[in-house]
Design a protein around this motif. Sequence first.
Motif, PDB file in Angstrom:
ATOM      1  N   ASP A  87      -0.200  -6.891   0.204  1.00  0.00           N
ATOM      2  CA  ASP A  87      -0.428  -7.955   1.186  1.00  0.00           C
ATOM      3  C   ASP A  87       0.535  -7.819   2.366  1.00  0.00           C
ATOM      4  OD1 ASP A  87      -2.465  -9.056  -0.294  1.00  0.00           O
ATOM      5  OD2 ASP A  87      -1.195 -10.598  -1.218  1.00  0.00           O
ATOM      6  N   PHE A  88       1.794  -7.532   2.057  1.00  0.00           N
ATOM      7  CA  PHE A  88       2.797  -7.372   3.114  1.00  0.00           C
ATOM      8  C   PHE A  88       2.437  -6.194   4.015  1.00  0.00           C
ATOM      9  CE2 PHE A  88       6.826  -5.526   4.617  1.00  0.00           C
ATOM     10  CZ  PHE A  88       7.297  -6.590   5.356  1.00  0.00           C
ATOM     11  N   ALA A  89       2.036  -5.079   3.389  1.00  0.00           N
ATOM     12  CA  ALA A  89       1.673  -3.892   4.171  1.00  0.00           C
ATOM     13  C   ALA A  89       0.441  -4.165   5.036  1.00  0.00           C
ATOM     14  CB  ALA A  89       1.411  -2.712   3.238  1.00  0.00           C
ATOM     15  N   GLU A  90      -0.537  -4.889   4.500  1.00  0.00           N
ATOM     16  CA  GLU A  90      -1.723  -5.214   5.283  1.00  0.00           C
ATOM     17  C   GLU A  90      -1.370  -6.091   6.482  1.00  0.00           C
ATOM     18  OE1 GLU A  90      -4.307  -7.036   2.424  1.00  0.00           O
ATOM     19  OE2 GLU A  90      -5.189  -5.126   1.817  1.00  0.00           O
ATOM     20  N   ARG A  91      -0.474  -7.037   6.293  1.00  0.00           N
ATOM     21  CA  ARG A  91      -0.065  -7.893   7.412  1.00  0.00           C
ATOM     22  C   ARG A  91       0.662  -7.085   8.480  1.00  0.00           C
ATOM     23  NH1 ARG A  91       3.081 -12.284   4.359  1.00  0.00           N
ATOM     24  NH2 ARG A  91       2.824 -10.745   2.800  1.00  0.00           N
ATOM     25  N   LEU A  92       1.518  -6.151   8.059  1.00  0.00           N
ATOM     26  CA  LEU A  92       2.212  -5.313   9.043  1.00  0.00           C
ATOM     27  C   LEU A  92       1.240  -4.454   9.822  1.00  0.00           C
ATOM     28  CD1 LEU A  92       5.459  -4.044   7.256  1.00  0.00           C
ATOM     29  CD2 LEU A  92       5.275  -5.612   9.177  1.00  0.00           C
ATOM     30  N   LEU A  93       0.269  -3.866   9.108  1.00  0.00           N
ATOM     31  CA  LEU A  93      -0.724  -3.036   9.801  1.00  0.00           C
ATOM     32  C   LEU A  93      -1.560  -3.870  10.761  1.00  0.00           C
ATOM     33  CD1 LEU A  93      -1.942  -0.666   6.961  1.00  0.00           C
ATOM     34  CD2 LEU A  93      -0.718  -0.015   9.033  1.00  0.00           C
TER      35      LEU A  93
ATOM     36  N   GLU B 265      -2.905  -5.236  16.345  1.00  0.00           N
ATOM     37  CA  GLU B 265      -3.111  -6.258  17.386  1.00  0.00           C
ATOM     38  C   GLU B 265      -2.294  -5.925  18.621  1.00  0.00           C
ATOM     39  OE1 GLU B 265      -2.184 -10.052  15.742  1.00  0.00           O
ATOM     40  OE2 GLU B 265      -3.952 -10.085  14.455  1.00  0.00           O
ATOM     41  N   GLY B 266      -1.137  -5.326  18.436  1.00  0.00           N
ATOM     42  CA  GLY B 266      -0.300  -4.946  19.583  1.00  0.00           C
ATOM     43  C   GLY B 266      -0.867  -3.779  20.354  1.00  0.00           C
ATOM     44  N   GLU B 267      -1.651  -2.911  19.703  1.00  0.00           N
ATOM     45  CA  GLU B 267      -2.213  -1.737  20.367  1.00  0.00           C
ATOM     46  C   GLU B 267      -3.464  -2.076  21.164  1.00  0.00           C
ATOM     47  OE1 GLU B 267      -2.972   1.114  17.330  1.00  0.00           O
ATOM     48  OE2 GLU B 267      -0.883   1.665  17.117  1.00  0.00           O
ATOM     49  N   ARG B 268      -4.114  -3.197  20.905  1.00  0.00           N
ATOM     50  CA  ARG B 268      -5.346  -3.532  21.611  1.00  0.00           C
ATOM     51  C   ARG B 268      -5.056  -3.775  23.098  1.00  0.00           C
ATOM     52  NH1 ARG B 268      -8.144  -7.817  17.524  1.00  0.00           N
ATOM     53  NH2 ARG B 268      -8.536  -6.337  15.855  1.00  0.00           N
TER      54      ARG B 268
END
Length: 94
Positions: A77-83, A88-91
């Motif tokens: 879950d933590f890894a999914e949130r980081l990804l 979102e920052g790359e969009r």
Amino acid sequence: MLGIPEWAIGVAAIVAVIGVVQIVGARVAPRGYRRRSWRDWGGRGGEPSVESEEMQAKLAELEDLKHRVGELEERVDFAERLLARHREGERLPP
């Protein structure tokens, strides 16, 4: 018949037959044969049986595995949130 109800005579006969069958069964059973008692099943009274100890070991192992799976779920879950945050920052803004 002497004031004894018929059902009581029937119950006494059944109990007597069961007692005779148990005695005969104990005499006919092989020498090393030991009947399982209810204490062996419940784990109460006497020493715990080998099966009971094995079951307790397996339950402890299962609890450990549940704990480890829970930790892995938290990490995923933590890894999914980081990804998700990183993507979102790359969009590009519209």
